[in-house]
Design a protein around this motif. Structure first.
Motif, PDB file in Angstrom:
ATOM      1  N   ASN A  90      63.180  19.632 -18.227  1.00 32.91           N
ATOM      2  CA  ASN A  90      62.310  19.127 -17.161  1.00 32.91           C
ATOM      3  C   ASN A  90      61.830  20.284 -16.278  1.00 32.91           C
ATOM      4  O   ASN A  90      60.638  20.394 -15.969  1.00 32.91           O
ATOM      5  CB  ASN A  90      63.072  18.095 -16.319  1.00 32.91           C
ATOM      6  CG  ASN A  90      62.192  17.435 -15.273  1.00 32.91           C
ATOM      7  OD1 ASN A  90      61.222  16.758 -15.599  1.00 32.91           O
ATOM      8  ND2 ASN A  90      62.510  17.646 -14.002  1.00 32.91           N
TER       9      ASN A  90
ATOM     10  N   LEU B 212      53.121  22.245 -13.863  1.00 30.43           N
ATOM     11  CA  LEU B 212      52.800  21.997 -12.450  1.00 30.43           C
ATOM     12  C   LEU B 212      52.722  23.280 -11.631  1.00 30.43           C
ATOM     13  O   LEU B 212      51.934  23.368 -10.695  1.00 30.43           O
ATOM     14  CB  LEU B 212      53.827  21.048 -11.829  1.00 30.43           C
ATOM     15  CG  LEU B 212      53.854  19.618 -12.389  1.00 30.43           C
ATOM     16  CD1 LEU B 212      54.882  18.771 -11.649  1.00 30.43           C
ATOM     17  CD2 LEU B 212      52.470  18.965 -12.302  1.00 30.43           C
TER      18      LEU B 212
ATOM     19  N   TRP C 275      52.254   9.517 -16.627  1.00 35.76           N
ATOM     20  CA  TRP C 275      52.035  10.324 -15.418  1.00 35.76           C
ATOM     21  C   TRP C 275      51.742  11.782 -15.794  1.00 35.76           C
ATOM     22  O   TRP C 275      50.895  12.423 -15.197  1.00 35.76           O
ATOM     23  CB  TRP C 275      53.263  10.274 -14.501  1.00 35.76           C
ATOM     24  CG  TRP C 275      53.457   8.982 -13.781  1.00 35.76           C
ATOM     25  CD1 TRP C 275      52.987   8.644 -12.538  1.00 35.76           C
ATOM     26  CD2 TRP C 275      54.187   7.838 -14.236  1.00 35.76           C
ATOM     27  NE1 TRP C 275      53.378   7.370 -12.203  1.00 35.76           N
ATOM     28  CE2 TRP C 275      54.123   6.845 -13.224  1.00 35.76           C
ATOM     29  CE3 TRP C 275      54.896   7.551 -15.404  1.00 35.76           C
ATOM     30  CZ2 TRP C 275      54.735   5.601 -13.343  1.00 35.76           C
ATOM     31  CZ3 TRP C 275      55.501   6.309 -15.521  1.00 35.76           C
ATOM     32  CH2 TRP C 275      55.413   5.356 -14.506  1.00 35.76           C
ATOM     33  N   PHE C 276      52.493  12.297 -16.799  1.00 36.23           N
ATOM     34  CA  PHE C 276      52.355  13.700 -17.186  1.00 36.23           C
ATOM     35  C   PHE C 276      50.901  14.018 -17.554  1.00 36.23           C
ATOM     36  O   PHE C 276      50.360  15.069 -17.194  1.00 36.23           O
ATOM     37  CB  PHE C 276      53.244  14.040 -18.394  1.00 36.23           C
ATOM     38  CG  PHE C 276      54.704  13.753 -18.211  1.00 36.23           C
ATOM     39  CD1 PHE C 276      55.279  13.635 -16.946  1.00 36.23           C
ATOM     40  CD2 PHE C 276      55.533  13.601 -19.326  1.00 36.23           C
ATOM     41  CE1 PHE C 276      56.639  13.368 -16.791  1.00 36.23           C
ATOM     42  CE2 PHE C 276      56.891  13.343 -19.184  1.00 36.23           C
ATOM     43  CZ  PHE C 276      57.440  13.221 -17.924  1.00 36.23           C
TER      44      PHE C 276
ATOM     45  N   GLU D 165      48.291  15.251 -15.184  1.00 39.23           N
ATOM     46  CA  GLU D 165      48.365  16.637 -14.724  1.00 39.23           C
ATOM     47  C   GLU D 165      48.155  17.620 -15.868  1.00 39.23           C
ATOM     48  O   GLU D 165      48.325  18.823 -15.688  1.00 39.23           O
ATOM     49  CB  GLU D 165      49.723  16.893 -14.066  1.00 39.23           C
ATOM     50  CG  GLU D 165      49.998  16.007 -12.860  1.00 39.23           C
ATOM     51  CD  GLU D 165      49.018  16.256 -11.715  1.00 39.23           C
ATOM     52  OE1 GLU D 165      48.700  17.435 -11.461  1.00 39.23           O
ATOM     53  OE2 GLU D 165      48.564  15.271 -11.093  1.00 39.23           O
TER      54      GLU D 165
ATOM     55  N   GLY E  26      60.927  13.955 -14.607  1.00 38.95           N
ATOM     56  CA  GLY E  26      59.506  13.650 -14.488  1.00 38.95           C
ATOM     57  C   GLY E  26      59.066  13.314 -13.072  1.00 38.95           C
ATOM     58  O   GLY E  26      57.867  13.132 -12.818  1.00 38.95           O
TER      59      GLY E  26
ATOM     60  N   SER F 295      58.563  14.971 -10.500  1.00 38.77           N
ATOM     61  CA  SER F 295      57.549  15.856  -9.901  1.00 38.77           C
ATOM     62  C   SER F 295      56.142  15.407 -10.259  1.00 38.77           C
ATOM     63  O   SER F 295      55.206  15.581  -9.478  1.00 38.77           O
ATOM     64  CB  SER F 295      57.754  17.296 -10.390  1.00 38.77           C
ATOM     65  OG  SER F 295      59.073  17.712 -10.142  1.00 38.77           O
ATOM     66  N   TRP F 296      55.986  14.847 -11.474  1.00 38.10           N
ATOM     67  CA  TRP F 296      54.673  14.326 -11.865  1.00 38.10           C
ATOM     68  C   TRP F 296      54.415  12.970 -11.208  1.00 38.10           C
ATOM     69  O   TRP F 296      53.321  12.685 -10.761  1.00 38.10           O
ATOM     70  CB  TRP F 296      54.576  14.176 -13.390  1.00 38.10           C
ATOM     71  CG  TRP F 296      54.451  15.456 -14.142  1.00 38.10           C
ATOM     72  CD1 TRP F 296      53.299  16.097 -14.512  1.00 38.10           C
ATOM     73  CD2 TRP F 296      55.522  16.273 -14.642  1.00 38.10           C
ATOM     74  NE1 TRP F 296      53.594  17.252 -15.198  1.00 38.10           N
ATOM     75  CE2 TRP F 296      54.943  17.385 -15.294  1.00 38.10           C
ATOM     76  CE3 TRP F 296      56.917  16.169 -14.597  1.00 38.10           C
ATOM     77  CZ2 TRP F 296      55.705  18.385 -15.903  1.00 38.10           C
ATOM     78  CZ3 TRP F 296      57.677  17.165 -15.193  1.00 38.10           C
ATOM     79  CH2 TRP F 296      57.071  18.255 -15.832  1.00 38.10           C
ATOM     80  N   PHE F 297      55.482  12.127 -11.158  1.00 40.51           N
ATOM     81  CA  PHE F 297      55.327  10.778 -10.616  1.00 40.51           C
ATOM     82  C   PHE F 297      54.785  10.828  -9.185  1.00 40.51           C
ATOM     83  O   PHE F 297      53.926  10.027  -8.809  1.00 40.51           O
ATOM     84  CB  PHE F 297      56.674  10.029 -10.596  1.00 40.51           C
ATOM     85  CG  PHE F 297      57.376   9.934 -11.922  1.00 40.51           C
ATOM     86  CD1 PHE F 297      56.678  10.088 -13.117  1.00 40.51           C
ATOM     87  CD2 PHE F 297      58.732   9.675 -11.983  1.00 40.51           C
ATOM     88  CE1 PHE F 297      57.341   9.988 -14.344  1.00 40.51           C
ATOM     89  CE2 PHE F 297      59.394   9.575 -13.196  1.00 40.51           C
ATOM     90  CZ  PHE F 297      58.704   9.735 -14.372  1.00 40.51           C
TER      91      PHE F 297
END
Lengths: 372, 372
Positions: free
Chosen positions: A64, A72, A97-98, A101, B94, B96-98
Motif C-alpha cells: 500500500n 499519489l 477509487w484508485f 487518481e 487504500g 489515501s485514495w478513498f
C-alpha cells in the motif's frame, strides 16, 4: 510514450524462512528511482504483486505504501493486474477509487476489454484468469484450452483498438517458447495454464508479461517478461534482475538492472575451505553444497557462524537411493562385498582397505559369537 | 448539517453457521435508502465494518461494493473508523485514495487529531485503540487506563477545534453506564477496554459510538450507540435495530428503525405445540426452548422440518449439574433415595411411583445376584 515494465513483486515472500520485506522495499526504491530518472509516463506491474492470496499485515502495509508513493506522491499513472499468487478480490478492493487518481488495477477478466489510454498508447489490462472465466465471459463452453481462450480475448480487444494508437497488453501467463527453470513459480500453475503461443499476441505493439521470474525465459522483441525485481529462489541465483524501459514511438526496449540488497549465492566446496573463505558477504543468502565425505558434527551451526543466512545445504556425496534390483544376484555375494557395494552406491566412493578390514573383522567377531 | 449514524455492520458474520451476507446487503440497501430519503450530508460508520480481521473474499467484495455505492455512486461523504473486529491495516488499505473522493476511513490513532470538516461540523475519527498506542502517541508510559487515555486524546483534539464549528467524535469503545448484555460482542474486549466515563466526552456536541449492538445500552442525549443494523445473536432477539439521524443545528437525534429480513425469535413451548404453530415465519432464525420432560428421538431434525434455521435448542428441564457437596450425608442414603435425588436434581422433576418401583426392583435383582 515511455513506460517502465516490472512484474512479480511477490511482496511478503520469504526465502526459506528469511523475511524479505526490507530487501523488497529497498528494491522498490530503486524502481521508483529509475522511473523518475527516466521520466516514464507510466509504470506497468504485470501481476503477482503479493506472494499470497492472504498476505500478512506487514506485506499489505508495505505494498500500500509503495503504491501511494508511486501514484499519489510521485504522480505516476500505474497499470497493474492480479497474478496467480494474488487474490483478485482482495487485491482489487478499492480499485474504483484508485482509478480516479490514475492507479489502474484490474483484477477481473470482464474489465480487460476497455483499454486505459495514456498518451499515444492504449493499455489492455488482462489479469491472470482461469479458462472457466473465459467461458463465462463469452458464454461459450467450447473454449477448452488457453490458446483458444487467448485468441478470443485478443480478437475482442482488437474490436476496441483505436486506429493510430499503439496497443500494449499487460498479462500474466506462461508464453510458449519460454524456458521454465525457476522453482519459485509453481509448476502446477504453469502446467495448468498451458502455454500461450506468442503468434497469437501479434496484434499488440508490445506485451508486458509477468509470471516467469527470469527475463531471459523468452526471446521475442515485442513479447517480454520483466522477471521479478529480485531473486526469490536459489534457482534464480545466476539471473540478472531489472526492469524494462519501453518506448512506443519508435519502439525500443532498454534493460535497466536492479542491484540486489542481499544476493543469493551457490557455493560448492569442502567445509574447511568454506569457513576459511572471507570473500563472500556475510549477510547474503547461501545455497551450500559440501564436497566432504566425512560426517561433520553440527555442520549447519558451524557454517552459520560464517554464513548466517543459509537457505539450503546439501552434500555432493550424500547418501543416495540404493539399487534394489538384482536381489537374486545379491544373495550370492559375501557380507563384506554387500557392504562394500552398499557404501559405494550411497556414498559415491569405495571403502578404503582399512575400512574393509574393520568390516571384515567385525563380521568375523559376530560369526564367532554365533558359534559359541 | 445532518448525518446518519450507524455502526457494527460486521459484514461477513455468520449466525451459528448461517451465512448473513444476503440479509446484510438488504439491510444496507435500507440504510442507503434512509440516507437518500433524509438527504443527509454524510454517513458515519463507527467501527466493526467487518466481523473478522481476515474477512472472507465474499465479505470483502460486499463491503467494497457497499462503500462504492454510498461514496462513488450516491456521492455521500462517508466517515468511518476501524473497530476491534477489524484489522486496522487490512481495512485501511487504500484509504489515501478513498479520502480524495470523500470516503474518510481512519484506522490509525495518530491520524485521529486532524478533523474532517463537512459543512458546519468537524468530525474527529478515533478508531478502536489499545492503551499502548496512546502511550506511543503521547510518548507517555504513565498512561495506564482508558479514562486517562481518553482524557489526553480529547484534550489533544480540543486543541484542533475551530471555534464556531460543531464537533463530533466518532469512536468505538465501551462507555460507562452502558448495559452490556449481547453475547455477540466479546466480553474480554469490553473488559480489556474498561469503561469510558461519558463526562470525559463533554467537549463534543455529539459522540457517535460503535461497539455495543444495543442502542439502548446507554442513555445520554449527546453520546449514543447506534447499535448494529441487524440482530447478530439470540441475546439481541428483542432489540429494535435502526440508525440515528443527527442534526447539528439545532441538535436533534431521530431514531429510524430498520426492518429485519429474517428476524431472530426465542420460542419456548412443548414440542407438540411448536410443530403445530403456523404463526412463525419459516425462514426466520429460532432459539427454541423445549418444555417437554420426555426424550424426543431425533428432535432437532423434526423441529427443522418446521423451523429450518434453528440457531440454538435447549430444554427447560435439561440435565443439570448435580450438587456434589454433602458427600458424607449421601453415604447414609439408600440407593433408591440417591437415585431419586439424582433424578430430581438433573431433570427438575420427581420420579413417579412407577419409576421408583422399577428402580427398587432392579436394585433388588442386582443384590440378589450378588448373594448367589
Amino acid at each position: 510514450m515511455r513506460f517502465l515494465h516490472t512484474a512479480d513483486w511477490h511482496v511478503g515472500k520469504n526465502l526459506n524462512g528469511f523475511d524479505l520485506l526490507a530487501d523488497q522495499q529497498a528494491v522498490f526504491k530503486q524502481i521508483e528511482g529509475i522511473a523518475k530518472e527516466r521520466q516514464v509516463d507510466a509504470v506497468v506491474i504485470a501481476g503477482d504483486l503479493y506472494d499470497r492470496s492472504i498476505p500478512s499485515e506487514a506485506a499489505v502495509r508495505q505494498l500500500n505504501g509503495e503504491l501511494v508513493q508511486l501514484n499519489l506522491t510521485d504522480h505516476f499513472p500505474v497499470l497493474a493486474i492480479s497474478g496467480n499468487h494474488d487474490s483478485a478480490t482482495r487485491l482489487g478492493t478499492g480499485a474504483s477509487w484508485f482509478a480516479k487518481e490514475g492507479l489502474y488495477l484490474n483484477t477481473s477478466l470482464d474489465d480487460a476489454f476497455d483499454p486505459v489510454t495514456i498518451g499515444d498508447t492504449e493499455f489492455f489490462l488482462l489479469p491472470y484468469f482461469g479458462i472457466q472465466a473465459v467461458r463465462n465471459h463469452f458464454g461459450d463452453d467450447a473454449i477448452r484450452d488457453v490458446n483458444t481462450a487467448i485468441t478470443r480475448i485478443v480478437a475482442a480487444m482488437q474490436e476496441h483498438f483505436t486506429p493510430g494508437k499503439h496497443h500494449v497488453l499487460v498479462a500474466h501467463f506462461f508464453a510458449a517458447g519460454s524456458q521454465h527453470t525457476a522453482d519459485s513459480e509453481t509448476l502446477i500453475e504453469v502446467g495448468g495454464l498451458q502455454a500461450v503461443a506468442t503468434t497469437t499476441l501479434a496484434p499488440f505493439d508490445y506485451v508486458a508479461l509477468g509470471h516467469l521470474h527470469n527475463r531471459d525465459a523468452l526471446h521475442d522483441d515485442r513479447v517480454r517478461y520483466s522477471g521479478s525485481p529480485m531473486k526469490f529462489s536459489v534457482s534464480e541465483a545466476n539471473q540478472e534482475k531489472g526492469v524494462w524501459i519501453i518506448d512506443t514511438d519508435p519502439f525500443t526496449a532498454e534493460w535497466v538492472p536492479l542491484a540486489p540488497v542481499h544476493d543469493i549465492h551457490r557455493l560448492t566446496g569442502a567445509f574447511a575451505d568454506l569457513v576459511a573463505d572471507d570473500y563472500h558477504p556475510r549477510d547474503d543468502f547461501y545455497d551450500i553444497e559440501l564436497t566432504d565425505h566425512e560426517r561433520i558434527p553440527d555442520v549447519l551451526n558451524k557454517l552459520r557462524e560464517h554464513y548466517p543466512k543459509i537457505v539450503s545445504l546439501h552434500r555432493t556425496h550424500a547418501a543416495r537411493q540404493i539399487d534394489t534390483n538384482h536381489a537374486r544376484a545379491r544373495r550370492q555375494q559375501s557380507p563384506t562385498d554387500l557392504l562394500a557395494d552398499f557404501y559405494q552406491q550411497t556414498m559415491g566412493i569405495d571403502l578404503t582397505d582399512t575400512q574393509l578390514k574393520w568390516a571384515s573383522d567385525a563380521l568375523s567377531a559376530v560369526n564367532d559369537g554365533e558359534e559359541e
